[in-house]
Design an enzyme around this catalytic site. Structure first.
Site: not given
Ligand code: ATP
Ligand code: MG
Length: 236
Positions: A46-49, A174, A191
């Site tokens: 992703g963008k941040e992580a 969010d 998230d």
């Molecule tokens: N505990 C989990 N179990 C299964 N899938 C997960 C889990 N956590 C995250 N994912 C998958 O990874 C994707 C990205 O995770 P998350 O939404 O936490 O990060 P992000 O949107 O990139 O982060 P952020 O917005 O904090 O920068 C989720 O949409 C989901 O599909």
């Molecule tokens: Mg997310």
């Protein structure tokens, strides 16, 4: 000196663009402490992580690694500075990111007392390890990719979750079909890095936005919901 087993090294090479030196160090620490055995696959870059699944014995876990370089730490600072739990956090890139990850960890710990979320297992600096939501190696899909079979029933569960969080003095901040997993027709909120306590000066605005996103999504699924009424119903 960082000693990395050869297989692990090979594995990491594949993702060399996503791991900086610091993240590698933390990952190796976590591995040596037994928080996971080996990385399995990237789930989301992703963008941040960046999100990876990893094996821990027979189980799978999720490793969320925040980027130290190209992430928007100014925005993070704006969000976290008014959070009473993080008063006084210095506006320095790494410190802000570390506080951000701590906040996600703490929010998950608090949320899990009242709703189903991934159990957080370990946190250090920019890396968070949590429970894998899914079955037989398949992660549960995001709600956006897997609309509920019974929207009305699913909506009620989502609303109950928002209310339960609110009663526990937490606002997700969010929330949308991107951050809700549809795990066998049960919603699992994920998230939580933007999650704030209800004491945050913008908590009400964040909650209204969460409700708006959810009402919009379920509107598309055919439900007729009034945003204001739903909001009032949640906070009453
Ligand atoms: N505990 C989990 N179990 C299964 N899938 C997960 C889990 N956590 C995250 N994912 C998958 O990874 C994707 C990205 O995770 P998350 O939404 O936490 O990060 P992000 O949107 O990139 O982060 P952020 O917005 O904090 O920068 C989720 O949409 C989901 O599909
Ligand atoms: Mg997310």
């Amino acid at each position: 000196m960082l000693t990395v087993p050869k297989t692990q090294k090979e594995e990491w090479k594949t993702y060399k663009n996503v791991f900086d030196q610091h993240s590698l160090l933390i990952l190796e620490k976590f591995r040596s402490q037994g928080h996971y055995d080996e990385l399995k696959s990237p789930l989301a870059l992703g963008k941040e992580a960046n999100i990876f699944s990893a094996m821990k014995g027979e189980d799978e876990v999720i490793i969320k690694i925040y980027r130290l370089e190209n992430c928007n730490f100014n925005k993070m600072y704006q969000y976290i500075a008014p959070d009473a739990r993080f008063f006084g956090v210095k506006k320095r890139r790494r410190l802000v990111i570390f506080a951000w990850v701590q906040r996600e960890y703490r929010n998950l710990l608090k949320a899990r007392e009242v709703i189903k979320v991934p159990t957080p297992m370990a946190v250090r600096d920019n890396v968070l390890i949590m429970e894998f939501i899914g079955r037989h190696g398949e992660p549960a899909p995001q709600l956006k990719d897997s609309p509920p079979k019974d929207p009305k029933k699913f909506y009620r569960k989502v609303k109950d979750n928002i209310r339960a969080l609110y009663r526990a003095e937490l606002v997700h901040a969010d929330l949308s079909e991107f951050n809700i997993l549809n795990f066998e027709e049960e919603p699992v909120f994920i998230d939580f890095s933007q999650g704030t306590t209800t004491a945050h000066p913008h908590a009400e605005e964040f909650l209204r936005r969460d409700v708006k996103n959810i009402v919009r999504y379920f509107g598309k699924q055919g439900l007729k919901l009034d945003e204001e009424r739903e909001y009032e119903d949640i906070v009453k």
